[in-house]
Motif scaffolding. Sequence first.
Motif, PDB file in Angstrom:
ATOM      1  N   LEU A 175      70.682  34.423  63.198  1.00 60.55           N
ATOM      2  CA  LEU A 175      70.268  34.847  62.221  1.00 60.55           C
ATOM      3  C   LEU A 175      68.510  35.441  62.056  1.00 60.55           C
ATOM      4  CD1 LEU A 175      70.798  32.344  59.418  1.00 60.55           C
ATOM      5  CD2 LEU A 175      68.742  30.927  60.215  1.00 60.55           C
ATOM      6  N   ILE A 176      67.578  35.167  62.926  1.00 65.04           N
ATOM      7  CA  ILE A 176      67.167  36.058  63.359  1.00 65.04           C
ATOM      8  C   ILE A 176      67.030  37.317  63.670  1.00 65.04           C
ATOM      9  CG2 ILE A 176      65.310  37.042  64.658  1.00 65.04           C
ATOM     10  CD1 ILE A 176      64.333  33.797  64.484  1.00 65.04           C
ATOM     11  N   PRO A 177      67.845  37.964  64.163  1.00 63.80           N
ATOM     12  CA  PRO A 177      68.481  39.241  64.549  1.00 63.80           C
ATOM     13  C   PRO A 177      68.677  39.899  62.744  1.00 63.80           C
ATOM     14  CG  PRO A 177      69.763  38.383  66.132  1.00 63.80           C
ATOM     15  CD  PRO A 177      68.845  37.082  65.583  1.00 63.80           C
ATOM     16  N   LEU A 178      69.790  38.939  62.412  1.00 63.40           N
ATOM     17  CA  LEU A 178      70.284  39.492  60.763  1.00 63.40           C
ATOM     18  C   LEU A 178      68.910  39.882  60.184  1.00 63.40           C
ATOM     19  CD1 LEU A 178      73.227  37.066  59.923  1.00 63.40           C
ATOM     20  CD2 LEU A 178      73.327  39.761  59.900  1.00 63.40           C
ATOM     21  N   PHE A 179      68.587  39.362  59.822  1.00 62.82           N
ATOM     22  CA  PHE A 179      67.411  39.047  59.505  1.00 62.82           C
ATOM     23  C   PHE A 179      66.581  40.723  59.305  1.00 62.82           C
ATOM     24  CE2 PHE A 179      62.696  39.303  57.903  1.00 62.82           C
ATOM     25  CZ  PHE A 179      63.155  38.230  56.379  1.00 62.82           C
ATOM     26  N   LYS A 180      66.500  40.910  60.632  1.00 65.51           N
ATOM     27  CA  LYS A 180      65.956  42.338  61.208  1.00 65.51           C
ATOM     28  C   LYS A 180      66.187  43.678  60.843  1.00 65.51           C
ATOM     29  CE  LYS A 180      62.727  40.720  65.267  1.00 65.51           C
ATOM     30  NZ  LYS A 180      62.579  40.834  66.059  1.00 65.51           N
ATOM     31  N   LEU A 181      68.220  42.818  61.155  1.00 64.72           N
ATOM     32  CA  LEU A 181      68.734  44.241  60.541  1.00 64.72           C
ATOM     33  C   LEU A 181      68.731  44.092  58.893  1.00 64.72           C
ATOM     34  CD1 LEU A 181      71.181  45.514  62.195  1.00 64.72           C
ATOM     35  CD2 LEU A 181      72.734  43.707  61.179  1.00 64.72           C
ATOM     36  N   TYR A 182      68.742  43.436  58.431  1.00 62.51           N
ATOM     37  CA  TYR A 182      68.765  44.129  57.175  1.00 62.51           C
ATOM     38  C   TYR A 182      67.371  44.166  56.595  1.00 62.51           C
ATOM     39  CZ  TYR A 182      72.908  41.091  56.405  1.00 62.51           C
ATOM     40  OH  TYR A 182      74.399  40.675  56.557  1.00 62.51           O
ATOM     41  N   LEU A 183      66.159  44.044  57.315  1.00 66.53           N
ATOM     42  CA  LEU A 183      65.068  44.385  56.940  1.00 66.53           C
ATOM     43  C   LEU A 183      64.690  45.636  57.017  1.00 66.53           C
ATOM     44  CD1 LEU A 183      62.354  43.010  56.182  1.00 66.53           C
ATOM     45  CD2 LEU A 183      61.663  43.228  58.783  1.00 66.53           C
ATOM     46  N   PHE A 206      67.626  34.656  53.567  1.00 67.95           N
ATOM     47  CA  PHE A 206      67.563  36.052  53.202  1.00 67.95           C
ATOM     48  C   PHE A 206      66.960  36.231  52.183  1.00 67.95           C
ATOM     49  CE2 PHE A 206      71.272  36.841  55.917  1.00 67.95           C
ATOM     50  CZ  PHE A 206      70.769  36.645  57.250  1.00 67.95           C
ATOM     51  N   VAL A 261      66.898  47.711  56.480  1.00 68.84           N
ATOM     52  CA  VAL A 261      68.493  48.567  56.025  1.00 68.84           C
ATOM     53  C   VAL A 261      67.394  48.162  54.420  1.00 68.84           C
ATOM     54  CG1 VAL A 261      69.822  49.339  56.996  1.00 68.84           C
ATOM     55  CG2 VAL A 261      69.735  47.475  56.061  1.00 68.84           C
ATOM     56  N   ASN A 262      66.358  47.588  54.154  1.00 69.48           N
ATOM     57  CA  ASN A 262      66.193  47.375  52.660  1.00 69.48           C
ATOM     58  C   ASN A 262      67.041  46.008  52.709  1.00 69.48           C
ATOM     59  OD1 ASN A 262      63.381  47.573  52.016  1.00 69.48           O
ATOM     60  ND2 ASN A 262      64.023  49.959  52.584  1.00 69.48           N
ATOM     61  N   LEU A 263      67.114  45.599  52.565  1.00 68.65           N
ATOM     62  CA  LEU A 263      68.918  43.874  51.825  1.00 68.65           C
ATOM     63  C   LEU A 263      68.000  42.708  51.815  1.00 68.65           C
ATOM     64  CD1 LEU A 263      71.913  45.544  53.397  1.00 68.65           C
ATOM     65  CD2 LEU A 263      70.460  45.795  51.101  1.00 68.65           C
ATOM     66  N   ILE A 264      67.097  43.173  52.831  1.00 72.82           N
ATOM     67  CA  ILE A 264      66.121  41.063  52.021  1.00 72.82           C
ATOM     68  C   ILE A 264      65.554  41.218  50.420  1.00 72.82           C
ATOM     69  CG2 ILE A 264      64.113  40.533  53.127  1.00 72.82           C
ATOM     70  CD1 ILE A 264      66.198  40.419  54.669  1.00 72.82           C
TER      71      ILE A 264
END
Lengths: 273, 293, 436
Positions: A119-127, A213, A129-132
């Motif tokens: 969850l946390i890695p995914l959040f950072k990933l989306y963040l 997200f 690339v501005n997909l949050i």
Amino acid sequence: MRRLGYVVLYVILIIIAIVQIFPLIWLFLFSLKDNQQIFAKSPFSLPDHPHWENYLKAWQGNIGTYFFNSIWISAVAIVLTVLFASMATFAITRMKWKLSKLVLGLFMVGLMIPLHSALIPLFKLYLSVNLIDNPTSVFLSYTAFHLPVTMMILLGFYYTLPKEIEEAAIMDGCSVNLLFVRIILPMTTSVLATTVIINMIYNWNEFVFVNTFISSDKYKTLTVGIQNFVGQYQTDWGPIGATLMISIVPIIILYIFFSNKIVEGMSSSAIKG
Amino acid sequence: MNKVMSNKWMITLYILPALLLLLILIYIPLVLSAYYGLMEWDGIGNMKFIGVGNFITAIQDMKFWSSVYHSFLLALFSALSLLAYLGISLILASNIKGSDILRKIYLIPMLLSSVAIAQLWIKVYNPTNGLLNSFLMAIGIDNPPAWLAEPSIVLYAIFIPILWQYAGFYILIYYAALKNIPESLVEAARIDGASPWQVAFKIKLPLIKGVFKVTIVLAIVGSLKYFDLIYVMTGGGPNGASEVMASYMYKVAFRSYDFGYGSAIGFLLLVITLIVTFIVRKLTVSDEKELQY
Amino acid sequence: MKKLKALSLLLALTLFLAGCGSSNSEVEKDTASSGGTKTIKFMHLWPEGTNAAQNKILNEIIDDFERENPGIKIEQEILANEQYKDKIKVLSASNQLPDVGMAWPGGWLQPYVQGNKIASFDDVIDSDYRSKFVDGTIEVFEVDGKTYGLPTDLNIAIVYYNKQIFEQNGLEVPTTYDEFLNVIQTLTNNGITPIALGNQERWTGSLWYMYLADRIGGNETIVNAVNRKQSFEDPTLIQAAEEIQKLVDLGAFQKGYNGATNSEAESLFTSGQAAMYLTGTWALPSFTQGENFTQEFKDSVDYFKFPTVAGGKGNINSFVGGNGGLFVAENSDVKEEAKRFVKYFTEKFGERALGEAGIIPSYKLNADDYDLPELYLKVLKDLNDASNITLFADNIMTPGPAQVHLDMIQALFGKEATPEEFVKAHEEALAKEAGE
């Protein structure tokens, strides 16, 4: 004797059927009660007086938006999952290349990752690339996390497809794309319908990704609607039941539709085969 | 034929969308979480590199090992329950009267969300007015147990809703596989005088063996990382009696704020699952070369 | 050549992914900067569904603030309790805390302060502001002399009881623990469940332990043990644990209490199937006015203060409780505006919460000004006379030890841990956390 066997079989089958349909009846009764009746009385007791206002409460707020989001986000994810999984399974089982086993292994490991550690890695990933707070992050996550299981289900079926058909097709000068779209996909309609049902259920009931997200109300889905009745200290269960009841209707209809497709798919592919 | 089917460009085209999503959205987080596993980190402040410290903690952590044991038990029961689902699917897929409507009804519970299932089973297990104990008392059992409060019972009590929740999933897969068997094969056997039992065991089951093996892996992997109902219904309690790997990981990372250690447990979960899957594959892969899943 | 093609495809897909994002964020930035509007993101867990009146006040205060501060917009995100805590965790790990969010005092706050994630309010609050709030409700948000949260609601735990059941069994409200044990004995003898407890959630059982520890060892013992001024293996803390197991042996709690949810326990009490129920004053709005409950229940619900234990150091006017609050993120783009909003909000909420939503705020108020059910007046009076409020256990301890505490509570109630093991586990967890 044989007759008796059938009677026993049917009695058992019908008992199971009753057990399996009970939850739906229970949920309906639940949705018409208040907390006190829900917890302090037997689950199948009839409500003293039906609390229809639970449905009214459930319908207030943004449930319409949530409903719409649930439908389109689920649908996009299902299409992507089933399409990409079919393509990948096709490449792994029907095409000849050295790394196919390794790639399959990679997908299998994908089954094993526990959601909460991603969850946390995914959040950072989306963040990054501005997909949050963008629904893209939700349906991409659904697709990625359900690809492995979808592929596993498809795999068992792809291995049983007769090689002769595609050989004949290629002989006739059919391209790989045509082979996939015109022959393989139709032949696997029944298992596709199965995977559609499974993905539909996963996506429809999912809330961890949406919750994490998405922040804007306009992108949230139905499972979030429930949270409107979970307070800091107390929870209003009746309207939660009503929300659950409302949200299960479309999925039952779709389930029956695709469930029929499983059988239809079989018979039509049998004709072609 | 070979040329067309081994065209690298086509292979890339077909595998890439899925593979990219997998690598970006599952493998990057996986690597990152393994990296967090090497840190002392509360998920808020600064990280401190402590090497394999968290993994050593895990090895010495009795709570972790008891959660591993519980997860293994769940995996075992899930795998065993597949036989029952297979039996039901055989009946539903044979052309008995009403099989279509029965099948649809059987799979309805699968459509319910975990929230609903948890509430339902909390009510089934309620020690005083729950369905189960009301029934037991009605047939004369005086003091039926409080199912979710007894440390010795709670684990098994919670397995039942989990197995029940997934029954529809497997029945659906088996059903599709069984229906996929060409009618002509079954017909031919019947004409040769095979009984329904013989048709089932000699023709149908061997033909769906591949699908069955896949479901064994799915059931085991799914069980080892299972979380939902356990978290909602018992919270892993009482006192850890129903804690499984994933619920323990969640608690450590999100409730005790020990994100480094939680990530390490998540990584160990993955490693354990990999090893178990590898063993299961070794045990189930037969002489046939076709099914290299 | 073919490799190149594959590579370019990969690139195209990545760009596609990134493309969706960047185009979207541009749109967002456009709206954010248009006309110089500043947006404050406010994350909380006060949905309309569970307390409509509270949600209404909230929205009105926000509207007022927006009107008085042109150019500032408040954007709300409402989550349920569990989901809120999970999300805050993910957000803080990614440095993305909302501008304003809900805070809990003490142990919850510490990691965020140490991680430099939340801002101090010292530059916006003055003695005038402080004087408006109940003593101690701001101080609980202090770390190293700085204030990191401003208070909203205030709750204490009280023993609710069913007057009707007490009358039918000829029972009086107990003021000493011996009387309390007598009440339990009488009720069990008469086949009535004395206490409803949903200990699956663990904090529920913790309330019982905290009160017993307070009554036996006085209000400082447990706090000192947590703050490492003394050992947790204190005779009074062991005795409190022993008393819990005695209650269990007496049959004080309903069958299956250790696996029951709080919702189940509450409805046992509200449906008259259990005589007593220890919970917070947050239940007052629903117990007195909630449409979910029968008039019969509303007429028979009352409460008493946790009785005193003979020879114990605690006094009857000491309560277990705590207050909630709001924080502002340190890295917020609108930090100053957010702090002003929180100050404004807490004051207005304090003024209106009780009268309009039945929520007791941390705000000093005069009970006589309100037309409230009797039960409220009693609580307000007791709060006024309170000698001390000991924070909920999961508030005084930091998250690690708090989880050990909660697990051990379940073990203690389930008699899987002896009182000695119970305190030892606490001592070890607290010592480890303190780096001893």
